[in-house]
Design a protein around this motif. Sequence first.
Motif, PDB file in Angstrom:
ATOM      1  N   LEU A  44       0.853  -1.189   0.000  1.00 39.11           N
ATOM      2  CA  LEU A  44       0.000   0.000   0.000  1.00 39.11           C
ATOM      3  C   LEU A  44       0.887   1.235   0.000  1.00 39.11           C
ATOM      4  N   LYS A  45       0.467   2.264  -0.717  1.00 43.15           N
ATOM      5  CA  LYS A  45       1.290   3.477  -0.784  1.00 43.15           C
ATOM      6  C   LYS A  45       1.199   4.231   0.540  1.00 43.15           C
ATOM      7  N   PRO A  46       2.300   4.846   0.955  1.00 47.42           N
ATOM      8  CA  PRO A  46       2.288   5.610   2.204  1.00 47.42           C
ATOM      9  C   PRO A  46       1.339   6.800   2.116  1.00 47.42           C
ATOM     10  N   GLY A  47       0.751   7.169   3.242  1.00 41.46           N
ATOM     11  CA  GLY A  47      -0.121   8.336   3.290  1.00 41.46           C
ATOM     12  C   GLY A  47      -1.170   8.228   4.378  1.00 41.46           C
ATOM     13  N   ARG A  48      -1.889   9.332   4.587  1.00 38.21           N
ATOM     14  CA  ARG A  48      -2.967   9.396   5.582  1.00 38.21           C
ATOM     15  C   ARG A  48      -4.146   8.559   5.109  1.00 38.21           C
ATOM     16  N   VAL A  49      -4.756   7.832   6.053  1.00 38.94           N
ATOM     17  CA  VAL A  49      -5.889   6.969   5.727  1.00 38.94           C
ATOM     18  C   VAL A  49      -6.969   7.061   6.793  1.00 38.94           C
ATOM     19  N   THR A  50      -8.168   6.701   6.394  1.00 42.52           N
ATOM     20  CA  THR A  50      -9.281   6.489   7.311  1.00 42.52           C
ATOM     21  C   THR A  50      -9.617   5.006   7.239  1.00 42.52           C
ATOM     22  N   VAL A  51      -9.764   4.388   8.395  1.00 44.31           N
ATOM     23  CA  VAL A  51     -10.094   2.970   8.498  1.00 44.31           C
ATOM     24  C   VAL A  51     -11.530   2.882   8.998  1.00 44.31           C
ATOM     25  N   ALA A  52     -12.349   2.041   8.349  1.00 42.29           N
ATOM     26  CA  ALA A  52     -13.748   1.932   8.761  1.00 42.29           C
ATOM     27  C   ALA A  52     -14.277   0.530   8.502  1.00 42.29           C
ATOM     28  N   ARG A  53     -15.323   0.204   9.231  1.00 42.57           N
ATOM     29  CA  ARG A  53     -16.015  -1.064   9.030  1.00 42.57           C
ATOM     30  C   ARG A  53     -17.377  -0.990   9.699  1.00 42.57           C
ATOM     31  N   ILE A  54     -18.379  -1.584   9.064  1.00 42.96           N
ATOM     32  CA  ILE A  54     -19.644  -1.839   9.747  1.00 42.96           C
ATOM     33  C   ILE A  54     -19.498  -3.226  10.335  1.00 42.96           C
ATOM     34  N   SER A  55     -19.396  -3.286  11.650  1.00 49.82           N
ATOM     35  CA  SER A  55     -19.155  -4.535  12.360  1.00 49.82           C
ATOM     36  C   SER A  55     -20.473  -5.169  12.770  1.00 49.82           C
ATOM     37  N   GLN A  56     -20.479  -6.473  12.792  1.00 49.60           N
ATOM     38  CA  GLN A  56     -21.635  -7.193  13.332  1.00 49.60           C
ATOM     39  C   GLN A  56     -21.201  -8.081  14.492  1.00 49.60           C
ATOM     40  N   ALA A  57     -20.103  -7.701  15.144  1.00 49.63           N
ATOM     41  CA  ALA A  57     -19.600  -8.453  16.288  1.00 49.63           C
ATOM     42  C   ALA A  57     -20.639  -8.472  17.401  1.00 49.63           C
ATOM     43  N   GLN A  58     -20.695  -9.591  18.082  1.00 46.18           N
ATOM     44  CA  GLN A  58     -21.620  -9.781  19.195  1.00 46.18           C
ATOM     45  C   GLN A  58     -23.072  -9.531  18.780  1.00 46.18           C
ATOM     46  N   SER A  59     -23.380  -9.852  17.528  1.00 44.23           N
ATOM     47  CA  SER A  59     -24.743  -9.731  16.973  1.00 44.23           C
ATOM     48  C   SER A  59     -25.307  -8.323  17.059  1.00 44.23           C
ATOM     49  N   GLU A  60     -24.443  -7.320  16.988  1.00 43.39           N
ATOM     50  CA  GLU A  60     -24.880  -5.928  17.025  1.00 43.39           C
ATOM     51  C   GLU A  60     -24.151  -5.153  15.930  1.00 43.39           C
ATOM     52  N   LEU A  61     -24.933  -4.484  15.090  1.00 43.05           N
ATOM     53  CA  LEU A  61     -24.308  -3.656  14.066  1.00 43.05           C
ATOM     54  C   LEU A  61     -23.764  -2.383  14.682  1.00 43.05           C
ATOM     55  N   LYS A  62     -22.546  -2.020  14.298  1.00 41.09           N
ATOM     56  CA  LYS A  62     -21.959  -0.755  14.734  1.00 41.09           C
ATOM     57  C   LYS A  62     -20.930  -0.327  13.701  1.00 41.09           C
ATOM     58  N   MET A  63     -20.706   0.975  13.608  1.00 36.27           N
ATOM     59  CA  MET A  63     -19.688   1.517  12.717  1.00 36.27           C
ATOM     60  C   MET A  63     -18.413   1.718  13.522  1.00 36.27           C
ATOM     61  N   VAL A  64     -17.311   1.238  12.993  1.00 40.26           N
ATOM     62  CA  VAL A  64     -15.998   1.419  13.606  1.00 40.26           C
ATOM     63  C   VAL A  64     -15.205   2.343  12.689  1.00 40.26           C
ATOM     64  N   VAL A  65     -14.568   3.356  13.255  1.00 37.71           N
ATOM     65  CA  VAL A  65     -13.807   4.300  12.438  1.00 37.71           C
ATOM     66  C   VAL A  65     -12.562   4.746  13.190  1.00 37.71           C
ATOM     67  N   GLY A  66     -11.519   4.985  12.452  1.00 32.57           N
ATOM     68  CA  GLY A  66     -10.279   5.497  13.017  1.00 32.57           C
ATOM     69  C   GLY A  66      -9.424   6.080  11.903  1.00 32.57           C
ATOM     70  N   ARG A  67      -8.372   6.759  12.295  1.00 35.10           N
ATOM     71  CA  ARG A  67      -7.466   7.356  11.308  1.00 35.10           C
ATOM     72  C   ARG A  67      -6.038   6.927  11.595  1.00 35.10           C
ATOM     73  N   GLY A  68      -5.219   7.034  10.586  1.00 28.43           N
ATOM     74  CA  GLY A  68      -3.822   6.679  10.758  1.00 28.43           C
ATOM     75  C   GLY A  68      -3.023   7.011   9.523  1.00 28.43           C
ATOM     76  N   GLU A  69      -1.878   6.395   9.449  1.00 30.89           N
ATOM     77  CA  GLU A  69      -0.982   6.636   8.323  1.00 30.89           C
ATOM     78  C   GLU A  69      -0.364   5.318   7.885  1.00 30.89           C
ATOM     79  N   ILE A  70      -0.415   5.062   6.579  1.00 24.97           N
ATOM     80  CA  ILE A  70       0.287   3.908   6.021  1.00 24.97           C
ATOM     81  C   ILE A  70       1.760   4.291   5.958  1.00 24.97           C
ATOM     82  N   LEU A  71       2.615   3.441   6.499  1.00 28.80           N
ATOM     83  CA  LEU A  71       4.050   3.702   6.536  1.00 28.80           C
ATOM     84  C   LEU A  71       4.749   2.986   5.383  1.00 28.80           C
ATOM     85  N   ARG A  72       5.844   3.548   4.924  1.00 26.14           N
ATOM     86  CA  ARG A  72       6.640   2.889   3.889  1.00 26.14           C
ATOM     87  C   ARG A  72       7.451   1.789   4.572  1.00 26.14           C
TER      88      ARG A  72
END
Length: 134
Positions: A44-72
């Motif tokens: 993956l190319k280096p740079g700022r990213v947003t990480v997200a997922r609609i999770s269904q863990a524990q039989s409950e839908l929820k949105m998970v979101v976070g930010r970070g940076e892909i490193l070289r």
Amino acid sequence: MQKTTPRCFGTAALRRSISATPTSRRGQPFTPTGACRCCTNSPLKPGRVTVARISQAQSELKMVVGRGEILRRPMSFTGTSGVIRFDCGAEVARRALIDAQLEHHVSITYGDVKSGVEAAAAAADLPLLDLDAL
């Protein structure tokens, strides 16, 4: 029409119509799923990213979101891989994923689109797990 990647310029329909053993413009064979091998075996190319997922863990839908940076970094394994430095820190991200029993596959989008993910969660009435706020 399906969008093409800038690396192989191929579409599934075009590849099917050209030959029984299609290749990309670079001459790379396509995988059984139709992806060009030159596009599925790269870091993956280096740079700022947003990480997200609609999770269904524990039989409950929820949105998970976070930010970070892909490193070289060198590729960790064959396929598409990368190393993310989460803004919240590796330990916080790891604990959140394990404690909430979240799935480990996530979507990665280049740039900061966290506000859009939060708006989508609100519109869908999904609880939000914000890794950056932990």
